[in-house]
Design an enzyme around this catalytic site. Structure first.
Site, mmCIF file in Angstrom:
data_model
loop_
_atom_site.group_PDB
_atom_site.id
_atom_site.type_symbol
_atom_site.label_atom_id
_atom_site.label_comp_id
_atom_site.label_asym_id
_atom_site.label_seq_id
_atom_site.Cartn_x
_atom_site.Cartn_y
_atom_site.Cartn_z
ATOM 1 N N LYS A 147 0.847 -1.293 0.393
ATOM 2 C CA LYS A 147 0.099 0.113 0.333
ATOM 3 C C LYS A 147 1.026 1.171 0.079
ATOM 4 C CE LYS A 147 -2.316 -0.974 3.990
ATOM 5 N NZ LYS A 147 -1.478 -2.181 4.413
ATOM 6 N N ARG A 195 -8.456 1.333 10.056
ATOM 7 C CA ARG A 195 -8.489 -0.558 10.388
ATOM 8 C C ARG A 195 -9.694 -0.505 11.562
ATOM 9 N NH1 ARG A 195 -2.661 -1.488 11.481
ATOM 10 N NH2 ARG A 195 -1.536 -0.131 9.460
ATOM 11 N N ARG A 251 11.299 -7.467 4.392
ATOM 12 C CA ARG A 251 11.510 -5.972 4.514
ATOM 13 C C ARG A 251 12.895 -4.682 5.473
ATOM 14 N NH1 ARG A 251 5.961 -2.875 5.062
ATOM 15 N NH2 ARG A 251 5.978 -3.626 7.183
ATOM 16 N N ARG A 281 12.414 -2.722 10.731
ATOM 17 C CA ARG A 281 11.181 -1.425 11.320
ATOM 18 C C ARG A 281 10.760 -3.368 13.419
ATOM 19 N NH1 ARG A 281 5.545 -0.648 8.794
ATOM 20 N NH2 ARG A 281 4.908 -1.407 10.871
ATOM 21 N N ARG A 314 -0.260 -8.200 14.099
ATOM 22 C CA ARG A 314 -0.558 -7.331 13.218
ATOM 23 C C ARG A 314 -1.588 -7.541 12.145
ATOM 24 N NH1 ARG A 314 4.734 -5.282 11.689
ATOM 25 N NH2 ARG A 314 3.608 -3.854 10.441
HETATM 26 P P1 AMP Z 1 1.938 0.276 9.650
HETATM 27 O O1 AMP Z 1 2.864 1.068 9.447
HETATM 28 O O2 AMP Z 1 0.515 0.834 9.015
HETATM 29 O O3 AMP Z 1 2.452 -1.610 10.025
HETATM 30 O O4 AMP Z 1 1.646 0.443 11.824
HETATM 31 C C1 AMP Z 1 2.280 0.211 12.374
HETATM 32 C C2 AMP Z 1 1.422 0.234 13.635
HETATM 33 O O5 AMP Z 1 0.917 1.675 14.149
HETATM 34 C C3 AMP Z 1 0.602 -0.596 14.003
HETATM 35 O O6 AMP Z 1 0.883 -1.774 14.481
HETATM 36 C C4 AMP Z 1 -0.351 -0.321 14.963
HETATM 37 O O7 AMP Z 1 -0.006 -0.165 16.112
HETATM 38 C C5 AMP Z 1 -0.275 2.058 14.983
HETATM 39 N N1 AMP Z 1 -1.184 2.066 14.015
HETATM 40 C C6 AMP Z 1 -1.201 2.390 12.589
HETATM 41 N N2 AMP Z 1 -2.224 2.894 11.702
HETATM 42 C C7 AMP Z 1 -3.373 2.399 12.719
HETATM 43 C C8 AMP Z 1 -4.635 2.877 13.341
HETATM 44 N N3 AMP Z 1 -5.463 2.951 11.943
HETATM 45 N N4 AMP Z 1 -5.552 2.276 13.645
HETATM 46 C C9 AMP Z 1 -5.106 1.774 14.804
HETATM 47 N N5 AMP Z 1 -3.198 1.804 14.869
HETATM 48 C C10 AMP Z 1 -2.171 2.019 13.949
#
Ligand code: AMP
Length: 206
Positions: free
Chosen positions: A13, A86, A120, A153, A164
């Protein structure tokens, strides 16, 4: 243009949103990145979010709304949402405030996603994202763009990834079902090259 990109972690994405931002100038709003920035800068919001992020849990909606809202209002030319909404509460919050033009699902098998996430890496300086299988740097461990060190990360470790992904199916699955039932979901196979995925998105947009 107001667009949502949905998909399991590792579906690409963020890369597609970057390409769209570069070509059209719509703001790429990556909620995970916003939280990581807050965490790195050790803001109060970052301190509160960090604990959830490290475990692969969703950050509470109240904090999410705080970081997202300002970004969206600042996006005068439009936005591409990556990592939001989400869950159903976030979706309701968004749809009450904005009309959305397109919702894409980048569809990817869970096993392929896990493999992609574990390979990654990103540059610790300029944050450019690489993949040790599909988007290798020219020199091992070094960023092509700025020469910075490539790192993994914190939450791309096995336990947090599993959590996740579980959350994706449990929570984001309901958001996907909602848009599918409304007949508004454009599904694109994400087990493909970056260029091919991008050209399919562009096709729908035109
Ligand atoms: P991502 O980089 O999209 O994988 O997000 C990393 C982390 O940020 C996730 O595992 C959540 O802890 C937090 N996070 C990102 N977007 C959201 C969201 N829309 N709602 C809640 N937590 C989020």
């Amino acid at each position: 243009m107001r667009m949502i990109l949905l998909g399991i972690q590792g579906c690409g994405k963020g890369t597609q949103a970057d390409l769209l931002e570069k070509e059209f100038g719509w703001k790429h709003v990556n909620v995970g990145d916003l939280f990581r920035r807050h965490s790195e800068n050790n803001t109060l919001l970052g301190q509160k979010a960090r604990n959830y992020m490290e475990k692969g849990e969703l950050v509470p909606d109240k904090l999410v709304f705080e970081v997202v809202l300002q970004e969206l209002h600042n996006a005068k030319k439009g936005f591409i949402l990556d990592g939001f909404p989400r869950n159903l509460e976030q979706m309701k919050f968004l749809l009450e405030k904005f009309t959305i033009d397109h919702v894409f699902l980048l569809d990817l098998d869970k096993n392929v996603a896990v493999k992609r996430i574990s390979s990654r890496r990103h540059c610790q300086d300029c944050k450019l994202v690489y993949n040790l299988i599909s988007r290798k740097p020219k020199k091992d461990g070094i960023c092509d763009a700025c020469g910075g060190k490539l790192v993994q990360r914190d939450d791309d470790v096995e336990e947090a990834v599993a959590r996740r992904i579980e959350k994706f199916y449990q929570e984001t699955g309901k958001v996907i079902d909602h848009f599918r039932e409304q007949g508004n979901l454009i599904i694109i196979n994400a087990d493909d090259t970056l260029a091919s995925i991008y050209s399919k998105i562009r096709e729908y947009l035109s």
